[in-house]
Structures are given as structure tokens and as C-alpha cells.
Design a protein around this motif. Sequence first.
Motif, short mmCIF file in Angstrom:
data_model
loop_
_atom_site.label_atom_id
_atom_site.label_comp_id
_atom_site.label_asym_id
_atom_site.label_seq_id
_atom_site.Cartn_x
_atom_site.Cartn_y
_atom_site.Cartn_z
N LEU A 385 0.87 -1.04 -0.07
CA LEU A 385 -0.59 0.30 0.17
C LEU A 385 1.23 1.57 0.26
CD1 LEU A 385 -2.70 -0.66 1.88
CD2 LEU A 385 -2.80 -0.55 0.25
N ALA A 386 1.79 1.29 0.38
CA ALA A 386 3.40 2.29 0.51
C ALA A 386 4.22 2.36 -0.28
CB ALA A 386 3.75 1.62 1.89
N VAL A 558 3.25 3.23 -13.84
CA VAL A 558 3.47 2.71 -12.98
C VAL A 558 2.64 2.23 -12.21
CG1 VAL A 558 5.50 3.11 -11.08
CG2 VAL A 558 6.04 4.15 -13.17
N GLU A 559 2.11 2.73 -11.42
CA GLU A 559 1.16 2.06 -10.24
C GLU A 559 0.44 1.54 -10.89
OE1 GLU A 559 -2.36 4.11 -7.93
OE2 GLU A 559 -2.95 4.09 -10.38
N ALA A 560 -0.26 1.14 -12.03
CA ALA A 560 -0.51 -0.21 -12.68
C ALA A 560 0.18 -1.21 -12.73
CB ALA A 560 -1.17 0.07 -14.19
N TYR A 561 1.42 -0.76 -13.10
CA TYR A 561 2.48 -2.60 -13.18
C TYR A 561 2.35 -3.05 -11.40
CZ TYR A 561 7.04 -5.09 -12.62
OH TYR A 561 7.62 -5.93 -12.07
N LEU A 562 2.23 -2.28 -10.03
CA LEU A 562 2.76 -1.99 -9.01
C LEU A 562 1.31 -2.86 -7.85
CD1 LEU A 562 4.46 1.24 -7.51
CD2 LEU A 562 5.13 -1.24 -7.71
N SER A 566 0.88 -6.17 -7.37
CA SER A 566 0.60 -7.10 -5.60
C SER A 566 -0.89 -8.11 -5.58
CB SER A 566 0.32 -5.88 -5.33
OG SER A 566 -1.33 -5.97 -6.01
N LEU A 567 -1.07 -8.00 -6.81
CA LEU A 567 -2.24 -8.84 -6.96
C LEU A 567 -1.69 -10.54 -7.72
CD1 LEU A 567 -5.03 -6.75 -8.63
CD2 LEU A 567 -4.92 -7.62 -5.61
N PHE A 619 -11.85 -6.31 -10.69
CA PHE A 619 -12.18 -5.63 -10.20
C PHE A 619 -11.28 -5.17 -8.18
CE2 PHE A 619 -14.71 -5.60 -6.19
CZ PHE A 619 -15.95 -5.23 -7.08
N ALA A 620 -10.64 -6.03 -7.96
CA ALA A 620 -9.32 -6.14 -7.09
C ALA A 620 -8.62 -4.77 -7.47
CB ALA A 620 -9.08 -7.41 -6.88
N PHE A 621 -7.87 -5.21 -9.31
CA PHE A 621 -7.22 -4.31 -9.11
C PHE A 621 -8.30 -2.67 -8.83
CE2 PHE A 621 -6.27 -0.81 -12.35
CZ PHE A 621 -4.87 -0.93 -12.71
#
Length: 662
Positions: A385-386, A558-562, A566-567, A619-621
Motif C-alpha cells: 500500500l505504501a 507504474v501504479e498499474a504495474y505495482l 501485488s495481485l 475488480f480488485a485492481f
Amino acid sequence: MASSVAPRLQVVLSVVPDVPLVLGVPTALRAAHALVDVPVDRFIFVTGSIAALTGRWNAQLRALPWTAVSSPAAVGSALAPTSAVLVLDPEGMPEAGELRAFLGECRRRAAPTAWLWSGRTVAVYYPAGRSARRSVLGRSSQGVSGSPRPVDADFHGERLVADVRAWYDLRDPKDVERAEHDLVRSLRKDTDGYLARLDRGISIPVSLALTRTAITPNAVTASSLLVGLLGAGVLAVPAYGAAIAGALLLWCSCILDGCDGEVARLQLLSTPWGARFDAVTDNVVHVAVFLALPVHLHLSHAHAAVIPAGLVLIAGVLLSMASVWWLILRQPSPRRGPGALLYERIASRDFIYVLLALAVVHRLEWFLWAAAGGSHVFWLTLWALALILGQEAVAHVLNALGWKWASDPRQAAAVPLRRLVALRVAGDAINYLTPSGTLAGEVGRTAMLKASHATGTEATSVIVAKIAQTLGQALFVAVGVLVCARTLRVGLPMWTVIAGVLTAALLGVLAIVAARRGFAAWRLSPLRRSFAGFVRAHRGRFAAATLLFAAAYAWGAVEAYLICRSLGLRVSASTIISIETLSAAVDGVLFMIPAKIGIQEGSKTAIFAALGLAPSAGFAFGLLRHLRELAWAAGGLVVCAIAWRPAPVGNIPEIANTGAMS
């Protein structure tokens, strides 16, 4: 003692012997500590015995920049001639929040201001200047710093009426009781664990009893450490009764752990060293407990799997402690945000209640296995999350740089980048939470920028930045569509539908603008001329701003990749760009929906399905991105509250001014 730098504000407080103490502390000291987070550079205490003040209350004075005089007549010699002065009634005590609101309003008005409560003066503010010193000197002989008196015709300034609960009249025993009750009620903290809040019902009465003794907060912390270590030692004994006794001792340690902070706040003895000591002792007790638990189970059951589980647990606990400290505790409290508050609550000593319950039913092994896995889930999700939340700061910096380049060079040089970042976050929060078509945030940015750095070009810079941002979004989508064409698993008919929807949305927006303002009004509007003039004069700056805004949209990949990692999703770079391009397109079409209610989750589900990915992952994304947006929106509202402080007219209404400023 007082700083060598000329004070910006001085506060005159009198220590009157016959005024009751509030929970054992003089009201003058409580009023001073109520302003500890306000830039006050000198507190001037008027007392008949300076030696008695410093001898009895030296620990409370240590955190304050102060000086003391022995009589009201000596106040003038202690005042700096060119600084503002606040004088408080010594026979009462202000409510901390109301006092800060009054002071903020006085600074905004920059005029001599009296604070009236129940028809009498309880505080007087004089703005910076030699007139302030003359006014205090002229009134000190009449008792301003000694006893209350009504504001009459000789006071040339403004008046503000205090709310009925803004002041405690300590000549009234009922108000003394109300002041103490409010102080006790304030001891409950937002960071208290969900179960540990029950501890306050026990710890607060214990703390009130401790304030009547000579026991210091650090001594209470040390007692909590000793009781906690004793409880961990007893817990390690392989017996049913010992497990329950150890858990009860650990619960007592929790109670004392709450008492140290409560005693410190009640007696005005909070210090950075004491806070660090408390945090260290908490961690020492935690480690001792999680060492004792596998020892108890190993000696009780002689199960070979207990030791490896214990090692996994200790590793998870240490990693969790380090993560909480690095990501949360070392940050100043205002910068932590609501997500940090949630993790602080989870990381509290709530687990002691679970430990005690499982010890009673003889199932401590359940706690061991759950904690061994849960501790690693805790620190992994905290870092995930950070990263997801923190990376958005890069996008905000890029957007702020785009705004800076969309500004007149004079404004760009005058406004610091960190201020632009703060205003971008605040404006985005307004746009995000209101159905204003992303316009309310621009109005808010203009107003907040004008309030702090008025250059006369605020509105122009906001309009130019908004247009450059729109062009940057279009540029990013255009480039991303080329990638989507190779990645998206749809045929020509679907592309026709997508293009039709985007075209219809664009025409709809243009129709709304035309209906509300008229194309003629736009062609002749001053803002249009300002925008055209800026582009003609600064083509290079406008182009740079557009590219910076496009880079901010691209950073979303970049956020989409992270989030995908994480998923547990391993996707190609082209797929990541496709996700972000389609997300930007959907956001541009549905920009009127506040807080993107249902948009993030629904659109990401559809996008993932179109790309051949699992809809559930989409959905989780969308849910994770929604949480990130809400967290930043909450931070933006905090920035708005700081940068945009309206006058507290509901609590301190203004009454007629009877004279000119002195």
C-alpha cells in the motif's frame, strides 16, 4: 528562555495564587501548552514569586520559550516593541481549539481585538507594532494582566464574542469541574486499538490517581516494561495456570502502557524522549511475548513444528515493527493519513485480548500459527500500500511542474514547488469529491493560490494549466491507443463503438459549454484572451507544461504495474499501457461522477475482460486504485483545511466596532 530572534507573537499570562489548579496544574501553564503547536516565540508569566514558579513547575516550563516578571508593571520591559501580543484573563482557562481559532481570526484581521465571553473580556490581541506595546503598557496598570474587566470606550479595536463553551470561569466550581472533565475526555486517542479502547475505562481512573502522586510518566513506562517482561516470563512456563496468569500480567502491562501517556498529557510532561522510551518498551514487550509463546507450546506439547513456527513469527514481528516505524511512526502525525491510522490500530496491543481468551480455552497454538502468517501479511500489505500510495506523489510533482511551466515566469519564480504540489492535491480532492466537472477544484486552487501568493496571474495560470493538462491527457491517450490496437482483443465493430462513445462524450461536453456560456462569450472572455496571450508569449512553456502533464498520466502505468504485481498478475508492458490508456479514456468520459462511485471497479472489470484477463482481477485492481484515490482525497481535504481557513463566525460572531485601531 526566550529566543534571541525577535518574537512574532508574545503571550502574557498571569499566575494568580487564589485561582484553583486544574488537575493539579496552574491554568496559565495549561493555556501556554494549548498554544504549543502555534508559532508563539515568547510566553511572559506574571507571578509574585518567580522562584516558586520555576522551582515547582520547571518540568512543564522546559518545553516552552518563556520569561517571567514579578509584577504587571514589569510586563512592558519584557515585551519586544515590534511583535504581536496576546493577553489572557488569569481567572479562567480557554478551550484549546477555540483559542487557536480566535488567534487565527485576529491574525487575519490584523487589528486590536478583544474576545468577549459572558459580557466580559477574557483575551485581548494587539497586532505587531509599537502601538501594541503602548496599549499593553497603558492597560497593565488597570489590570489587564491581573483581573478581567469589560471592554469599554477606551478600547479602540474590534470585538469577537466567544462561544459559551470556549472559556472556563475558574471562579465557578462547576466550570472547574467541566474543565477537568473535558481534559479527561480528550485522553482517548484515535490510534487506540479497537479492543484496547476498553483499557481506557481502567487506565484513566488509575492515571487520575497517579497525578496526585510524585510518580512521573517515565516511571509508569518503566513499570509497564517490568510487568510486561514478567508476564512474558510467566507465559513461557508450561502450565495452564501460568499461561492465564502471564496473559493477565500482559493485560496489566497494557493498562500501564496507556497510563504513562495519560499522566504525561494531564501533567503537561510530554516529551520526545518519553515518546521514544514508550515506543521502545512496547516493542521489547512484544518481542518478549512472541518469544515466550513458542517456548510455552514447545515445553507443553514437545511438538517439533512449534520452533520453526516460532522463528517465522519472530521474523514477521521484527519486520512488522521495522515497517511500521519506517513508514508510519517516523513521519510527523499530520502527514500519516487515514491509512496509517488503520495500521496503527491493528499494530496495537489488541492481540493481548485474543491471547488471554485462547489461554483460557487452552488453544494458544491457534494464536501461534495465525500470528506467524498474519505478521508477514501485515508488513507485506503495508509496503504494498505504501508503494501504491507513495508512487502517486511522483504524479502530483509532475502535475505541479506542469502548472509551474503553465504560469507566468514571475509567478513561477514566486511560488515554491511544494506549495503547488499541495494545491494540486487539494484541488484534485475537490474535483474528485464534487460533481463539478473538474471545475470546482480549479476555482479552489485559484483562491488558495491568491491567498498565499497573490501575483495577479493566478486565474490565468490555472486556466492555462487546465488546458495543458487536457491536451496532455489527449496526447497520452492517442499514444496509448496505438499500443491498444495491438493488445486489445476486439475487432473493428468494437473499435467503432468505442470511437463513437468518445466522440459523443466530447460533443456532449462541448454542447454543455456552449449552452452555459455561449461560444461568443468564450471568444470574447477575458480568460480566453489571457490564455491566448500566454500561448503567444510563452509557446515553449506551454509545450513543456503539456508534456509534463502527459508524463503524469503516463506515470499511472507504474501504479498499474505495482497493483498488478501485488495481485500476482504477470502482464506485459503493452498490456499495462493499454490498461492505463483505457482507464484515462473512461475517466475523461465519466468525469462528472463524484468519487468515481462504481466507475473504478466497473470499468477495470470491463477493461481486464477486453484484454483477456480475469474480470475478478480487474475488480480488485479498481478497488485498490479507488482506495488510493480516497486516501489522497482525504489528504487533499486536510490541505484545504490548512490553506483555506474561513473565519469561525459560528463560534465567535463579530459585534459592532466602536473605534479606530490604536
